[in-house]
Design a protein around this motif. Structure first.
Motif, PDB file in Angstrom:
ATOM      1  N   ASN A  61       0.878  -1.266  -0.211  1.00  0.00           N
ATOM      2  CA  ASN A  61       0.303  -0.092   0.033  1.00  0.00           C
ATOM      3  C   ASN A  61       0.886   1.259  -0.029  1.00  0.00           C
ATOM      4  N   PHE A  73      -6.874   6.386   1.160  1.00  0.00           N
ATOM      5  CA  PHE A  73      -7.526   4.981   1.721  1.00  0.00           C
ATOM      6  C   PHE A  73      -6.231   4.098   2.072  1.00  0.00           C
ATOM      7  N   ASN A  74      -5.398   4.094   1.445  1.00  0.00           N
ATOM      8  CA  ASN A  74      -4.525   3.283   1.518  1.00  0.00           C
ATOM      9  C   ASN A  74      -3.854   3.461   2.980  1.00  0.00           C
ATOM     10  N   GLN A  84      -6.225   2.024   5.553  1.00  0.00           N
ATOM     11  CA  GLN A  84      -6.099   0.573   5.606  1.00  0.00           C
ATOM     12  C   GLN A  84      -4.856   0.310   6.418  1.00  0.00           C
ATOM     13  N   ASN A  85      -3.787   0.873   6.014  1.00  0.00           N
ATOM     14  CA  ASN A  85      -2.349   0.689   6.825  1.00  0.00           C
ATOM     15  C   ASN A  85      -2.447   0.771   8.523  1.00  0.00           C
ATOM     16  N   LYS A 136      -5.411   0.067   9.934  1.00  0.00           N
ATOM     17  CA  LYS A 136      -5.807  -0.901  10.465  1.00  0.00           C
ATOM     18  C   LYS A 136      -5.172  -2.284  10.350  1.00  0.00           C
TER      19      LYS A 136
END
Length: 396
Positions: free
Chosen positions: A161, A363-364, A367-368, A370
């Motif tokens: 990511n 978004f990346n 997500q990273n 999480k």
């Protein structure tokens, strides 16, 4: 835990002591406490080389840890050969799985242990002999590999990511150069589609809210301070907090996904980062500047982000921030930085072309965060044997 053994770290690892001259390393593979990132975020490129011309030799597969202020949790798994400063401990092993050792030493439990035995108050350093006494439960080599593979899968996705976001940023910068740097907007006279102006013609900026010192608490709504703007975006793991009832006071400084924040004071002046997609409320503290891009900041973000990446703009921010013991720049200083402003149509076309890039970048980042939380939750459970990986045992 069946065949797990109670052991001490010193029985399985050693510190690197071999030296290497500067002919064998450069900025890309010299590791010091300065270019190791906090909270297990890896490294960035070094800003300078050691004055002695020598460094500790490290190799691919070694684990490097900053031994100054261990509470910063600076650790890196070497993916290259190089040299490290004397304040960086290089752990080597021939008996443990190398990646397993990295995750073993990544535990908060290990860093807390090092801090408990550290020496010095202002700048504590870990005790190398005490570190070797760190006790842990050791699984078999096959299970070590299985644990490392599970955790590595999460880190590999985080790295993928990160690289995707870096690629998108590079493309955005290249397109900006093509549209606004290499292209000449006027020949002897200003085109009707362009005008001389300043950064404030595109958007405004304000310094964050001045929270009262009595409002700080251990939990609640996160407040972003200068220290939270890092080389790799935002580090929200070390935020200060206020209670929910303080949100109305700072309503103009709620940070949305796509908002751009900039450090306005201190050594990191001019450093900026994008707020990732986030489900929680984030507030902005004083001396952190917030650019006001409207209710949907992502739609205006591309042009601003690319502009701030230009060397002449960054240097202007630094120059305007000088003149006192501590670098400091005001919102007015930033908004009056001169620049050529394209027409609304050109700006709209550019932002529309790159908006999806920055949506993916935010978004990346989310997500990273999480994935890192999942990894950090699994890490102590896997290392302690509370969670076992089939076929080595049933989960508990």
């Amino acid at each position: 835990m069946n065949n797990w053994q109670s052991v001490k770290l010193g029985s399985f690892v050693r510190y690197a002591t071999d030296k290497i001259t500067s002919d064998g390393f450069g900025l890309h593979n010299y590791i010091s406490t300065e270019n190791m990132l906090q909270d297990k975020a890896g490294i960035c490129e070094a800003a300078g080389m050691p004055s002695t011309g020598f460094a500790t030799h490290y190799s691919v597969g070694d684990t490097l840890i900053s031994n100054i202020r261990p509470y910063f949790k600076k650790i890196w798994f070497a993916d290259r050969d190089g040299g490290a400063s004397n304040d960086v401990l290089v752990f080597k092993t021939d008996e443990l799985d190398k990646k397993y050792l990295y995750y073993l030493l990544s535990q908060d439990e290990f860093f807390n242990y090092v801090m408990a035995g550290s020496k010095g108050t202002k700048m504590p350093r870990g005790d190398k002999e005490q570190i070797k006494q760190f006790a842990f439960e050791l699984p078999s080599l096959p299970e070590q590999k299985a644990i490392a593979e599970m955790l590595s899968a999460l880190d590999d996705k985080i790295e993928a990511n990160r690289k995707e976001s870096e690629t998108l940023e590079a493309i955005a910068a290249a397109l900006f150069k093509s549209w606004f740097v290499d292209f000449e907007p006027f020949d002897g006279k200003m085109s009707d589609d362009w005008k001389e102006g300043c950064l404030g013609d595109y958007c405004s900026i304000k310094s964050g809210f001045a929270f009262k010192s009595s409002w700080w608490q251990q939990h609640g709504v996160r407040v972003i301070k200068i220290k939270n703007i890092t080389e790799k975006g935002f580090d929200l793991s070390d935020c200060s907090f206020v209670s929910d009832d303080k949100i109305p006071y700072a309503r103009d400084f709620v940070a949305l996904a796509g908002d751009l924040l900039i450090a306005m004071t201190g050594a990191t002046i001019g450093k900026f980062a994008i707020i990732p997609q986030c489900e929680e409320t984030l507030l902005v503290n004083q001396r952190v500047g917030k650019f006001f891009l409207g209710a949907e900041p992502l739609k205006k973000l591309p042009f601003l982000w690319c502009t701030l990446r230009q060397d002449d703009v960054f240097n202007e921010i630094i120059n305007r921030g000088q003149g006192s013991a501590q670098p400091n720049i005001s919102p007015t200083d930033i908004m009056t930085i001169p620049m050529i402003i394209p027409s609304d149509k050109v700006l709209c076309n550019f932002n529309e072309a790159l908006c999806s890039f920055f949506e993916k970048i935010t978004f990346n980042a989310a997500q990273n965060k999480k994935l890192a939380q999942i990894r950090d939750t699994l890490l102590p459970r896997l290392m302690s044997g509370k969670i076992r990986i089939p076929p080595f045992g049933g989960n508990k």
